[in-house]
Write a protein that holds these residues in place. Sequence first.
Motif, PDB file in Angstrom:
ATOM      1  N   GLY A 127     123.004  -7.568  55.737  1.00 13.20           N
ATOM      2  CA  GLY A 127     121.768  -7.037  56.315  1.00 13.20           C
ATOM      3  C   GLY A 127     121.150  -6.192  55.353  1.00 13.20           C
ATOM      4  N   GLU A 128     121.607  -6.178  54.048  1.00 12.97           N
ATOM      5  CA  GLU A 128     120.876  -5.335  52.999  1.00 12.97           C
ATOM      6  C   GLU A 128     119.821  -6.131  52.388  1.00 12.97           C
ATOM      7  N   ALA A 129     118.551  -5.590  51.832  1.00 14.23           N
ATOM      8  CA  ALA A 129     117.692  -6.060  50.989  1.00 14.23           C
ATOM      9  C   ALA A 129     118.338  -6.608  50.041  1.00 14.23           C
ATOM     10  N   GLN A 130     118.031  -7.597  49.162  1.00  8.95           N
ATOM     11  CA  GLN A 130     118.528  -8.258  48.055  1.00  8.95           C
ATOM     12  C   GLN A 130     117.503  -7.691  47.206  1.00  8.95           C
ATOM     13  N   GLN A 131     117.822  -7.546  45.916  1.00  6.76           N
ATOM     14  CA  GLN A 131     117.047  -7.383  44.520  1.00  6.76           C
ATOM     15  C   GLN A 131     116.848  -8.812  44.137  1.00  6.76           C
ATOM     16  N   LYS A 132     115.877  -8.727  43.271  1.00  6.81           N
ATOM     17  CA  LYS A 132     115.865  -9.946  42.456  1.00  6.81           C
ATOM     18  C   LYS A 132     116.891 -10.477  41.584  1.00  6.81           C
ATOM     19  N   LEU A 133     117.604  -9.142  40.925  1.00  6.17           N
ATOM     20  CA  LEU A 133     118.775  -9.332  40.039  1.00  6.17           C
ATOM     21  C   LEU A 133     119.871  -9.705  40.788  1.00  6.17           C
ATOM     22  N   ASP A 134     119.975  -9.254  42.164  1.00  6.90           N
ATOM     23  CA  ASP A 134     121.046  -9.922  42.716  1.00  6.90           C
ATOM     24  C   ASP A 134     121.036 -11.056  43.004  1.00  6.90           C
ATOM     25  N   VAL A 135     119.946 -11.858  43.376  1.00  9.42           N
ATOM     26  CA  VAL A 135     119.898 -13.221  43.617  1.00  9.42           C
ATOM     27  C   VAL A 135     120.257 -14.067  42.167  1.00  9.42           C
ATOM     28  N   LEU A 136     119.530 -13.532  41.108  1.00  7.99           N
ATOM     29  CA  LEU A 136     119.751 -14.208  40.003  1.00  7.99           C
ATOM     30  C   LEU A 136     121.256 -14.036  39.208  1.00  7.99           C
ATOM     31  N   SER A 137     121.816 -12.816  39.436  1.00 14.05           N
ATOM     32  CA  SER A 137     123.309 -12.683  39.056  1.00 14.05           C
ATOM     33  C   SER A 137     124.122 -13.358  39.915  1.00 14.05           C
ATOM     34  N   ASN A 138     123.791 -13.805  41.156  1.00 17.00           N
ATOM     35  CA  ASN A 138     124.649 -14.481  41.870  1.00 17.00           C
ATOM     36  C   ASN A 138     124.546 -16.006  41.305  1.00 17.00           C
ATOM     37  N   GLU A 139     123.564 -16.573  41.180  1.00 14.77           N
ATOM     38  CA  GLU A 139     123.341 -17.816  40.590  1.00 14.77           C
ATOM     39  C   GLU A 139     124.007 -18.189  39.265  1.00 14.77           C
ATOM     40  N   ILE A 140     123.762 -17.026  38.552  1.00 15.02           N
ATOM     41  CA  ILE A 140     124.545 -17.323  37.104  1.00 15.02           C
ATOM     42  C   ILE A 140     125.961 -17.541  37.277  1.00 15.02           C
ATOM     43  N   LEU A 141     126.543 -16.732  38.318  1.00 19.24           N
ATOM     44  CA  LEU A 141     127.967 -16.719  38.243  1.00 19.24           C
ATOM     45  C   LEU A 141     128.474 -18.134  38.927  1.00 19.24           C
ATOM     46  N   LEU A 142     127.828 -18.379  40.042  1.00 23.89           N
ATOM     47  CA  LEU A 142     128.061 -19.695  40.632  1.00 23.89           C
ATOM     48  C   LEU A 142     127.781 -21.044  39.824  1.00 23.89           C
ATOM     49  N   GLU A 143     126.829 -20.928  39.057  1.00 27.14           N
ATOM     50  CA  GLU A 143     126.718 -22.201  38.163  1.00 27.14           C
ATOM     51  C   GLU A 143     127.658 -22.057  37.150  1.00 27.14           C
ATOM     52  N   ALA A 144     127.889 -20.940  36.170  1.00 23.24           N
ATOM     53  CA  ALA A 144     128.924 -20.861  35.364  1.00 23.24           C
ATOM     54  C   ALA A 144     130.343 -21.307  35.644  1.00 23.24           C
ATOM     55  N   ASN A 145     130.666 -20.965  36.830  1.00 25.14           N
ATOM     56  CA  ASN A 145     132.177 -21.192  37.230  1.00 25.14           C
ATOM     57  C   ASN A 145     132.144 -22.609  38.197  1.00 25.14           C
ATOM     58  N   ALA A 146     131.130 -23.644  38.292  1.00 25.55           N
ATOM     59  CA  ALA A 146     131.051 -24.688  38.874  1.00 25.55           C
ATOM     60  C   ALA A 146     131.966 -25.773  38.497  1.00 25.55           C
ATOM     61  N   TRP A 147     131.810 -25.843  36.896  1.00 26.50           N
ATOM     62  CA  TRP A 147     132.133 -27.173  36.186  1.00 26.50           C
ATOM     63  C   TRP A 147     133.552 -27.227  35.671  1.00 26.50           C
ATOM     64  N   GLY A 148     133.882 -25.964  35.261  1.00 25.44           N
ATOM     65  CA  GLY A 148     135.235 -25.831  34.359  1.00 25.44           C
ATOM     66  C   GLY A 148     136.422 -26.515  34.552  1.00 25.44           C
ATOM     67  N   GLY A 149     136.710 -26.675  35.995  1.00 27.23           N
ATOM     68  CA  GLY A 149     138.024 -27.098  36.483  1.00 27.23           C
ATOM     69  C   GLY A 149     138.870 -26.150  36.828  1.00 27.23           C
ATOM     70  N   HIS A 150     138.481 -24.908  36.532  1.00 24.49           N
ATOM     71  CA  HIS A 150     139.702 -23.959  36.804  1.00 24.49           C
ATOM     72  C   HIS A 150     139.487 -23.195  38.274  1.00 24.49           C
ATOM     73  N   LEU A 151     138.564 -23.602  38.948  1.00 31.52           N
ATOM     74  CA  LEU A 151     138.659 -22.951  40.300  1.00 31.52           C
ATOM     75  C   LEU A 151     138.785 -24.017  41.529  1.00 31.52           C
ATOM     76  N   ALA A 152     139.369 -23.370  42.670  1.00 35.49           N
ATOM     77  CA  ALA A 152     139.027 -24.224  43.817  1.00 35.49           C
ATOM     78  C   ALA A 152     138.140 -23.680  44.622  1.00 35.49           C
ATOM     79  N   GLY A 153     137.616 -22.570  44.350  1.00 35.67           N
ATOM     80  CA  GLY A 153     136.358 -22.245  45.069  1.00 35.67           C
ATOM     81  C   GLY A 153     136.027 -20.921  44.781  1.00 35.67           C
TER      82      GLY A 153
END
Length: 342
Positions: free
Chosen positions: A64-90
């Motif tokens: 319920g906390e207000a998100q900063q633009k950089l919160d959202v951007l940083s989250n997207e950067i980490l999700l995208e970077a870790n999606a395709w490498g084959g090292h994570l289950a989730g």
Amino acid sequence: MSSSRPISLMRFLIEEQRAHQHINADLRLLIEVVARACKTIAIAVGKGDLGGVLGEAGSGNVQGEAQQKLDVLSNEILLEANAWGGHLAGCASEEMDDPHPIPDVYPKGNYLLLFDPLDGSSNIDVNISVGTIFSVLRCPDGVTEPKAEHYCQPGTAQVAAGYTVYGPSTLLVLTLGHGTHVFTLDRELGSFMLTRRDLQIPAQTREFAVNMSNQRHWEEPMQRYVGDLLAGKEGPRGKDYNMRWVASMVADVHRILTRGGIFLYPWDRKDPGKPGKLRLMYEANPMAFIVEQAGGRATTGRERLLDVTPNALHQRVPVFLGSREEVDEATRYHREHDAAGA
């Protein structure tokens, strides 16, 4: 480590893999991918207003906390970077209600990644240091689609943890369960370089970090403990203490790792329905792992943080961490209070 020729993060990980066998190729890749994502976040943070990423995003997170633009951007950067490498289950983020699955189009690995993409983001607009915190767990055997309960492992199960500080220099502080090490981003080379090996927190301190504006809401043992610190040389602790408070956990903890101190975020009566402020899985556990590997202590005020059994992905806990003797003392105040009331 002090050297005119520091080694890169990649070389450090390869040498750790060869020497100790406590990491494998997938874990090494995971750390390298997270570090690369953090370099991208560092660039965005460094641009500030020039990048058009300051201010609120107009959305809220699961808490319920207000998100900063950089919160959202940083989250997207980490999700995208870790999606395709084959090292994570989730992976799971403090900014999202539920775990994020790896897309079926990509191979999956045996690790789970949890992260706070931009800790201290409320300080972004005033140019105070912020950071990223992450924790790595093994995915339970036989689980191919990890759910929230599969992430709810105690801190002792972590195989790696780290944080970055986006400040005057960008730092990566990392533990693989064999010491705590500091890497500095060489912006010209674009690489994290090892600058301090086996960092050790001084066992004693004269500094504490706490939000004093919440004092009126604290429990009695917390009131008594901080009161004794403020009494100085004339009080029962017999020495003068200084208070430091940045209100960015990575900045406060990094100062304590570097020169000693105690970081305190106790339970208080301001919001009595919450068992604490900080998130066990995204903040408390990784920081506790890093601090213990540097010779410090981390507790809830009553018990070792890494021994807490999680009951929810976004569980909150009180946090006391830093110099070993001071954390032991703060914890003693709470345990003695509980024993007297039993």
